[in-house]
Design a protein around this motif. Structure first.
Motif, PDB file in Angstrom:
ATOM      1  N   ASP A 299       0.825  -1.207   0.000  1.00 58.61           N
ATOM      2  CA  ASP A 299       0.000   0.000   0.000  1.00 58.61           C
ATOM      3  C   ASP A 299       0.859   1.257   0.000  1.00 58.61           C
ATOM      4  OD1 ASP A 299      -2.195  -1.730   0.341  1.00 58.61           O
ATOM      5  OD2 ASP A 299      -1.983  -1.640   2.530  1.00 58.61           O
ATOM      6  N   GLN A 321      -3.788  -0.441  -1.475  1.00 58.67           N
ATOM      7  CA  GLN A 321      -4.465   0.853  -1.348  1.00 58.67           C
ATOM      8  C   GLN A 321      -3.519   2.012  -1.631  1.00 58.67           C
ATOM      9  OE1 GLN A 321      -6.308   1.595   2.420  1.00 58.67           O
ATOM     10  NE2 GLN A 321      -8.007   0.194   2.074  1.00 58.67           N
ATOM     11  N   ASN A 323      -4.067   5.523  -0.438  1.00 56.14           N
ATOM     12  CA  ASN A 323      -5.047   6.073   0.496  1.00 56.14           C
ATOM     13  C   ASN A 323      -4.741   7.539   0.804  1.00 56.14           C
ATOM     14  OD1 ASN A 323      -6.933   6.543   2.486  1.00 56.14           O
ATOM     15  ND2 ASN A 323      -6.606   4.588   3.503  1.00 56.14           N
ATOM     16  N   GLU A 346      -6.868   0.116  -5.009  1.00 56.79           N
ATOM     17  CA  GLU A 346      -7.901   1.026  -4.514  1.00 56.79           C
ATOM     18  C   GLU A 346      -7.318   2.428  -4.373  1.00 56.79           C
ATOM     19  OE1 GLU A 346      -9.325  -0.503  -0.817  1.00 56.79           O
ATOM     20  OE2 GLU A 346      -9.952  -2.432  -1.650  1.00 56.79           O
TER      21      GLU A 346
END
Length: 559
Positions: A299, A321, A323, A346
């Motif tokens: 991530d 992710q 984020n 994501e």
């Protein structure tokens, strides 16, 4: 060098060396080395004595020789170029008057923690264990380019380089006002911490590190974690961290980092997670984070990140992710986030404030895109962006406003992606709304005659995406015709052969161009008004039939 040539302080160190014991000159024990230039001869050691001790010092059978000194003032230049030292070296909380030169040296273990140095030249250094520069104060550059460290490198709390205008980092925090004029970079302070091409076979710990100038990590390799948490990197309007091609075998933790200047991780490879949460990056006139073609194994966490400048993630690969929850991205008049050709699992902007500056996600591939309509900036570039899921669920009308702000104008692909996202969750009504908006946007690009036909299709059946509208038109015309022809019955052309008259089916015969009920050819209106109505019904019927057929064909082809 003979023993009778040594000072009392040097003799203490000489005798302790072979026994592996420490000589501590610190009084009190927690004394800082920053005042080392005032220390007297009772705690002063000549660099040439230390060199002789390390290379040819006495050894005691059965004892491990160690140079372990704390709180000494070391005069002269400690020159160990290409030297091979087989014992650990601990010069803790010492004050060095001149540069420490370890160019090409081979050492077992080196600790210079809490010491004060003008500079450290350790290019191509070879260490069989760790290197500790914890809490060091180095006024000039630390050169570790091409070094190979079998253990870990510790830079926790170290301060390297001198702040601009003689200000201390603690008294000159990074500006909170993103609109403040940028400071002029001091070229003399660049590359003050050089680790380019270095190989660290364990981790690099630099929590709370302060660097005034550039931290250079071109092509460096760190087998374990790289910890930059709470560090301060200051190179205003320059490159604060130059990490092109950096390879990290685990995580890169830069939480609570404060960087004034660009963080360059172009082409870097991080096997674990990159953490930039709660950090602040300032480079208002240029790039704050240049991480194009970055490869992350897990991530990239940037929650609550504050970025005043451009973030460049073009071509990055982030399987987990990316984020930006609660993050503030600001680059007014420029590009706030360039993430074209990004591949990520994501992308999150949960509860993030509105982005100031353009966002480019052209040709990016995402499994999940989580962003509210309010977070998007006034200008975007989304051509080629693909995503499987769009969250949170919002009415189509709230999402469509974004597509009208695309700098590339009408981008049909963006409408298709939004339509597909609604269909995947079963919201067919929203999908039809998006398709209707696409046709209306496309209509504006057509020549006048085509736009006119588009208006007809829109008004009658909503380009085939509003079937109820067509039914309303048909019912209304059917009612008008039925009432009109009931009030004034048409004349039979051949009374003996004509079927019984029905105003309803006569109107249907006029409206429906394909189906025949035998009424239209058997009767004719008796007045000019009813004849005009008949012509209107026939023309309108053909228009409705054509637009319905076109709409149905378009809808079926989309399925």
């Amino acid at each position: 060098m003979e023993i009778d040539e040594l000072t009392p302080a040097e003799l203490r160190v000489w005798q302790a060396f072979s026994r592996g014991t420490e000589v501590n000159f610190r009084t009190p024990p927690d004394e800082e080395a920053t005042a080392g230039n005032t220390w007297g001869p009772e705690r002063t050691l000549r660099a040439e004595v230390l060199r002789t001790l390390l290379l040819n010092g006495p050894r005691t059978a059965g004892e491990t020789a160690v140079l372990k000194v704390a709180g000494a003032r070391i005069t002269g230049r400690l020159d160990l170029q290409y030297a091979s030292v087989d014992c650990p070296v601990h010069l803790w909380a010492c004050y060095f008057e001149e540069e420490v030169d370890l160019y090409g040296a081979q050492l077992r273990r080196l600790s210079l923690g809490v010491s004060v140095l003008p500079s450290l030249h350790a290019t191509a250094l070879r260490l069989d264990d760790s290197l500790r520069l914890t809490l060091c104060r180095v006024r000039g550059p630390v050169r570790l380019a091409g070094a190979r460290i079998t253990g870990a490198l510790f830079l926790d709390g170290a301060r390297i380089g001198e702040p601009a205008q003689g200000a201390d980092a603690t008294s000159a925090p990074l500006p909170e006002d993103a609109s403040a004029p940028p400071l002029v970079p001091d070229r003399r302070r660049e590359d003050v911490l050089q680790l380019n091409g270095a190989v660290i076979e364990d981790h690099l710990s630099a929590r709370g590190l302060t660097v005034h100038g550039t931290l250079r990590l071109y092509g460096a390799s760190i087998a374990g974690t790289f910890d930059l948490a709470e560090a301060q990197l200051n190179c205003p309007a320059g490159v604060a961290l130059a990490g092109t091609g950096l390879a990290v075998g685990s995580d890169l933790n830069a939480r609570y980092l404060r960087a004034n200047g660009e963080l360059c991780l172009k082409g870097a490879t991080i096997a674990g997670t990159l953490v930039l949460s709660d950090s602040r990056l300032d480079n208002p006139t240029d790039t704050t984070l240049h991480a194009s073609t970055l490869s992350v194994g897990a991530d990239l966490h940037a929650m609550r990140l504050v970025s005043n400048g451009r973030i460049n993630l073009r071509g990055a690969r982030i399987p987990g992710q990316l984020n930006f929850a609660y993050a503030t991205l600001s680059h007014p008049g420029g590009v706030a986030l360039r993430a074209s050709s990004l591949v990520a699992g994501e992308l999150w902007f949960r509860e993030a404030p509105p982005i100031q500056g353009m966002v480019s996600l052209r040709r990016s591939q995402l499994d999940l895109l989580h962003i509210t309509p309010e977070t998007w900036p006034d200008e975007v570039r989304l051509d080629g962006l693909t995503y499987t899921t769009l969250a949170p669920h919002e009415p189509a009308e709230r999402r469509l406003a974004l597509l009208r702000r695309d700098r590339d104008g009408h981008v049909p692909f963006s409408y298709e992606q939004l339509t597909a996202a609604y269909r995947r969750i079963g919201d067919d009504g929203a999908a039809r709304t998006v398709q209707l908006a696409k046709q209306r946007r496309h209509r504006a690009t057509l020549p006048p005659y085509a736009r006119l036909w588009g208006y007809v299709q829109d008004a009658t059946v909503g380009y085939g995406f509003r079937p109820v509208r067509a039914a309303s038109w048909l019912f209304s015309l059917l009612l008008i015709g039925t009432l009109a022809y009931t009030a004034e019955r048409p004349r039979a052309l051949k009374p003996d052969e004509a079927p019984p008259f029905s105003a309803l089916f006569y109107t249907l015969d006029l409206l429906l161009p394909i189906i025949a009920f035998g009424q239209e050819h058997a009767y004719t209106p008796t007045s000019t008004g009813l004849q005009s109505l008949a012509y209107a019904l026939i023309i309108t019927g053909w228009v409705l039939a054509t637009t319905i057929a076109a709409g149905v064909t378009r809808t079926v082809s989309r399925q």
